[in-house]
Design a protein around this motif. Structure first.
Motif, PDB file in Angstrom:
ATOM      1  N   ILE A 135      -6.454 -29.803 -25.542  1.00 49.24           N
ATOM      2  CA  ILE A 135      -6.064 -28.527 -26.368  1.00 49.24           C
ATOM      3  C   ILE A 135      -6.427 -28.944 -27.802  1.00 49.24           C
ATOM      4  CG2 ILE A 135      -4.582 -27.172 -27.241  1.00 49.24           C
ATOM      5  CD1 ILE A 135      -2.874 -27.787 -24.778  1.00 49.24           C
ATOM      6  N   ALA A 136      -7.343 -27.896 -28.354  1.00 49.76           N
ATOM      7  CA  ALA A 136      -7.833 -28.137 -29.518  1.00 49.76           C
ATOM      8  C   ALA A 136      -7.281 -26.805 -30.475  1.00 49.76           C
ATOM      9  CB  ALA A 136      -9.146 -28.734 -29.955  1.00 49.76           C
ATOM     10  N   PRO A 137      -6.319 -26.814 -31.052  1.00 48.50           N
ATOM     11  CA  PRO A 137      -6.039 -25.435 -31.752  1.00 48.50           C
ATOM     12  C   PRO A 137      -6.619 -25.238 -32.907  1.00 48.50           C
ATOM     13  CG  PRO A 137      -3.988 -27.191 -31.189  1.00 48.50           C
ATOM     14  CD  PRO A 137      -5.090 -27.942 -30.973  1.00 48.50           C
ATOM     15  N   ASP A 138      -7.331 -26.203 -33.704  1.00 51.12           N
ATOM     16  CA  ASP A 138      -8.141 -25.714 -35.010  1.00 51.12           C
ATOM     17  C   ASP A 138      -9.313 -25.071 -34.503  1.00 51.12           C
ATOM     18  OD1 ASP A 138      -9.001 -28.240 -33.635  1.00 51.12           O
ATOM     19  OD2 ASP A 138     -10.247 -28.670 -35.249  1.00 51.12           O
ATOM     20  N   ILE A 139      -9.793 -25.338 -33.340  1.00 54.60           N
ATOM     21  CA  ILE A 139     -11.000 -24.272 -32.721  1.00 54.60           C
ATOM     22  C   ILE A 139     -10.805 -23.680 -31.836  1.00 54.60           C
ATOM     23  CG2 ILE A 139     -12.581 -26.060 -33.805  1.00 54.60           C
ATOM     24  CD1 ILE A 139     -12.813 -27.170 -30.906  1.00 54.60           C
ATOM     25  N   LYS A 140      -9.546 -23.509 -31.257  1.00 55.18           N
ATOM     26  CA  LYS A 140      -8.977 -22.671 -30.384  1.00 55.18           C
ATOM     27  C   LYS A 140      -9.752 -22.798 -29.172  1.00 55.18           C
ATOM     28  CE  LYS A 140      -7.062 -18.791 -33.389  1.00 55.18           C
ATOM     29  NZ  LYS A 140      -5.825 -19.605 -33.334  1.00 55.18           N
ATOM     30  N   SER A 141      -9.547 -24.069 -28.681  1.00 58.59           N
ATOM     31  CA  SER A 141     -10.390 -24.308 -27.290  1.00 58.59           C
ATOM     32  C   SER A 141      -9.496 -25.147 -26.261  1.00 58.59           C
ATOM     33  CB  SER A 141     -11.523 -25.463 -27.588  1.00 58.59           C
ATOM     34  OG  SER A 141     -12.088 -25.555 -26.464  1.00 58.59           O
ATOM     35  N   VAL A 142      -9.540 -24.771 -25.152  1.00 61.49           N
ATOM     36  CA  VAL A 142      -8.898 -25.697 -23.896  1.00 61.49           C
ATOM     37  C   VAL A 142      -9.834 -25.938 -22.952  1.00 61.49           C
ATOM     38  CG1 VAL A 142      -7.219 -25.592 -22.260  1.00 61.49           C
ATOM     39  CG2 VAL A 142      -6.525 -24.332 -24.344  1.00 61.49           C
ATOM     40  N   SER A 143      -9.631 -27.124 -22.634  1.00 63.30           N
ATOM     41  CA  SER A 143     -10.904 -27.651 -21.834  1.00 63.30           C
ATOM     42  C   SER A 143      -9.853 -28.296 -20.454  1.00 63.30           C
ATOM     43  CB  SER A 143     -11.679 -28.906 -22.411  1.00 63.30           C
ATOM     44  OG  SER A 143     -12.695 -29.354 -21.516  1.00 63.30           O
ATOM     45  N   ILE A 144     -10.523 -28.024 -19.444  1.00 58.28           N
ATOM     46  CA  ILE A 144      -9.904 -28.415 -18.258  1.00 58.28           C
ATOM     47  C   ILE A 144     -10.802 -29.253 -17.383  1.00 58.28           C
ATOM     48  CG2 ILE A 144      -8.375 -27.972 -16.218  1.00 58.28           C
ATOM     49  CD1 ILE A 144      -7.658 -25.571 -17.530  1.00 58.28           C
ATOM     50  N   GLY A 145     -10.767 -30.349 -16.867  1.00 58.61           N
ATOM     51  CA  GLY A 145     -11.681 -31.322 -15.944  1.00 58.61           C
ATOM     52  C   GLY A 145     -10.930 -31.893 -15.201  1.00 58.61           C
ATOM     53  N   ASN A 146     -11.555 -32.599 -13.883  1.00 59.80           N
ATOM     54  CA  ASN A 146     -10.727 -33.416 -13.111  1.00 59.80           C
ATOM     55  C   ASN A 146     -10.706 -34.764 -13.651  1.00 59.80           C
ATOM     56  OD1 ASN A 146     -11.597 -31.245 -11.241  1.00 59.80           O
ATOM     57  ND2 ASN A 146     -12.162 -32.484  -9.622  1.00 59.80           N
ATOM     58  N   ARG A 147      -9.509 -35.249 -13.100  1.00 56.95           N
ATOM     59  CA  ARG A 147      -9.150 -36.624 -13.593  1.00 56.95           C
ATOM     60  C   ARG A 147      -9.910 -37.543 -13.012  1.00 56.95           C
ATOM     61  NH1 ARG A 147      -3.321 -39.317 -14.966  1.00 56.95           N
ATOM     62  NH2 ARG A 147      -3.899 -41.312 -15.458  1.00 56.95           N
ATOM     63  N   VAL A 148     -10.660 -38.677 -13.797  1.00 54.36           N
ATOM     64  CA  VAL A 148     -11.549 -39.707 -13.181  1.00 54.36           C
ATOM     65  C   VAL A 148     -10.823 -40.881 -13.899  1.00 54.36           C
ATOM     66  CG1 VAL A 148     -13.641 -40.878 -13.114  1.00 54.36           C
ATOM     67  CG2 VAL A 148     -13.614 -38.321 -13.274  1.00 54.36           C
ATOM     68  N   SER A 149     -10.304 -41.692 -12.896  1.00 56.39           N
ATOM     69  CA  SER A 149      -9.558 -42.982 -13.177  1.00 56.39           C
ATOM     70  C   SER A 149     -10.560 -44.143 -13.677  1.00 56.39           C
ATOM     71  CB  SER A 149      -8.819 -43.524 -12.101  1.00 56.39           C
ATOM     72  OG  SER A 149      -9.840 -44.027 -10.963  1.00 56.39           O
ATOM     73  N   GLY A 150     -10.063 -44.910 -14.494  1.00 57.78           N
ATOM     74  CA  GLY A 150     -10.945 -46.149 -15.027  1.00 57.78           C
ATOM     75  C   GLY A 150     -12.299 -45.470 -15.946  1.00 57.78           C
ATOM     76  N   ARG A 151     -12.006 -44.565 -16.736  1.00 53.96           N
ATOM     77  CA  ARG A 151     -12.896 -44.220 -17.703  1.00 53.96           C
ATOM     78  C   ARG A 151     -12.497 -44.405 -19.095  1.00 53.96           C
ATOM     79  NH1 ARG A 151     -16.179 -40.069 -16.384  1.00 53.96           N
ATOM     80  NH2 ARG A 151     -17.169 -40.085 -18.322  1.00 53.96           N
ATOM     81  N   GLY A 152     -13.519 -44.929 -19.662  1.00 54.49           N
ATOM     82  CA  GLY A 152     -13.188 -45.214 -21.322  1.00 54.49           C
ATOM     83  C   GLY A 152     -12.497 -46.316 -21.481  1.00 54.49           C
ATOM     84  N   PHE A 153     -11.520 -46.223 -22.576  1.00 53.48           N
ATOM     85  CA  PHE A 153     -10.330 -47.132 -23.027  1.00 53.48           C
ATOM     86  C   PHE A 153      -9.595 -47.395 -21.979  1.00 53.48           C
ATOM     87  CE2 PHE A 153      -7.450 -49.357 -25.838  1.00 53.48           C
ATOM     88  CZ  PHE A 153      -8.278 -50.046 -26.764  1.00 53.48           C
ATOM     89  N   ARG A 154      -9.174 -46.588 -21.369  1.00 52.70           N
ATOM     90  CA  ARG A 154      -7.898 -46.729 -20.154  1.00 52.70           C
ATOM     91  C   ARG A 154      -8.420 -47.428 -19.012  1.00 52.70           C
ATOM     92  NH1 ARG A 154      -3.350 -43.841 -20.197  1.00 52.70           N
ATOM     93  NH2 ARG A 154      -3.504 -44.032 -17.810  1.00 52.70           N
ATOM     94  N   ALA A 155      -9.904 -47.709 -18.992  1.00 50.90           N
ATOM     95  CA  ALA A 155     -10.240 -48.568 -17.837  1.00 50.90           C
ATOM     96  C   ALA A 155      -9.642 -50.057 -17.860  1.00 50.90           C
ATOM     97  CB  ALA A 155     -11.753 -48.665 -17.967  1.00 50.90           C
ATOM     98  N   VAL A 156      -9.447 -50.630 -18.914  1.00 50.40           N
ATOM     99  CA  VAL A 156      -8.955 -51.900 -19.270  1.00 50.40           C
ATOM    100  C   VAL A 156      -7.425 -51.982 -18.554  1.00 50.40           C
ATOM    101  CG1 VAL A 156      -7.665 -51.900 -21.289  1.00 50.40           C
ATOM    102  CG2 VAL A 156      -8.549 -53.795 -20.737  1.00 50.40           C
TER     103      VAL A 156
END
Length: 322
Positions: free
Chosen positions: A95-116
């Motif tokens: 959720i980004a209130p400043d640009i009034k946007s909500v993005s919904i996507g499938n969760r993918v495990s082990g992506r980005g910084f959380r992969a560690v």
């Protein structure tokens, strides 16, 4: 002769002792990293952490809970631009209130910084070395320090400070090829609870005026041939894990998106029509590197939290099959 026998026996005992110590240390690393993976996903906790990257300091609040409905997590930015993220077993809502946007996507495990936080030593042992570095104190708690050191220059390393009681990562340093910290995530306050916690429903004032975007799920890859493209000469351990193709504006042939990973490090490769304004050569922003070039009338851009030489080599490894 007696002296030589004594010397050889002593040397043998030292060698056996060193090997035993090394084996014990490796077992300790495995135990602590497995405890960390379990703790991150199975414990109920909340707290505040800071994230230092690209010379910027972000402060975030996190609430994580697990119950019969599965794993749920809410992240709220406490400084700068207002942002909020809600994760559950199936999806991620941003959720980004400043640009009034909500993005919904499938969760993918082990992506980005959380992969560690989902590491598998058995999978990564050919590309990384693991070491115990002793103990330190973080957020008022004792922590075991674990190092994940790459065996080549194609990936970043990590230094993890794991809570001595629960094995939650109290602090995480991303390290460049010289072993210097290039980003840090650190809890300043953390509470672990014995039972699940309520996570308040996300409420949006004027949500009818927000732009709602439903991200299309990416497909899991089972081969190395995608829309006529293939990768060759990839750095050791890297392979394509996800692929999607979508239409975008005036892109007559659509945009191919590939995700490549070694099980810890990951990056994206985008292939689209060449419009003469795409990135040519390298670009760096903090821990993120990008490299662009053109192949047979297509613009190819590789980008991710990996060293510059990695995105360049992978971008150049893409081939259009005849």
């Amino acid at each position: 002769m007696r002296f030589i026998h004594i010397f050889l026996n002593a040397a043998l005992l030292i060698t056996v002792s060193l090997n035993t110590t090394a084996d014990t240390a490796q077992e300790d690393v495995r135990v602590w990293l497995q405890r960390m993976v379990n703790a991150v996903h199975s414990l109920n906790y909340d707290g505040t952490f800071v994230f230092l990257h690209n010379a910027q300091l972000e402060s975030m609040q996190i609430v994580h809970t697990v119950d019969n409905g599965g794993e749920r997590e809410r992240l709220i930015s406490l400084n700068g631009v207002a942002r909020e993220v809600f994760r559950d077993n199936a999806s991620v809502t941003c959720i980004a209130p400043d640009i009034k946007s909500v993005s919904i996507g499938n969760r993918v495990s082990g992506r980005g910084f959380r992969a560690v936080f989902s590491v598998d030593i058995n999978q990564l042992s050919d590309y990384y070395n693991f070491h115990m570095l002793g103990e330190e104190r973080v957020a008022g708690r004792q922590a075991k320090v674990v190092a994940i050191i790459p065996q080549d220059a194609y990936r970043y390393g990590y230094r993890l400070y794991l809570d001595a009681e629960h094995a939650l990562p109290l602090k995480t340093d991303m390290l460049n090829v010289s072993g210097v910290s290039i980003s840090q995530l650190m809890f300043t306050q953390l509470q672990v609870h014995s039972s699940s916690r309520e996570i308040a429903e996300i409420s949006l004032d004027g949500k009818e005026y927000y732009q709602w975007v439903q991200q299309k799920p990416m497909r899991t890859i089972s081969d190395r041939q995608f829309s006529g493209w293939s990768f060759s000469d990839l750095p050791k351990g890297f392979d394509v894990t996800l692929h999607s193709k979508r239409k975008a504006g005036k892109q007559a042939r659509g945009i191919d998106h590939f995700v490549l990973s070694d099980g810890l490090a990951s990056l994206s490769v985008y292939v689209e029509d060449d419009d003469d304004i795409g990135l040519q050569g390298g670009s760096t922003m903090g821990t993120v590197n990008a490299y662009g070039n053109t192949i047979s009338g297509y613009q190819v851009t590789a980008v991710g939290e990996v060293p510059a030489m990695t995105v360049e080599r992978i971008a150049k490894s893409l081939r259009l099959s005849k």
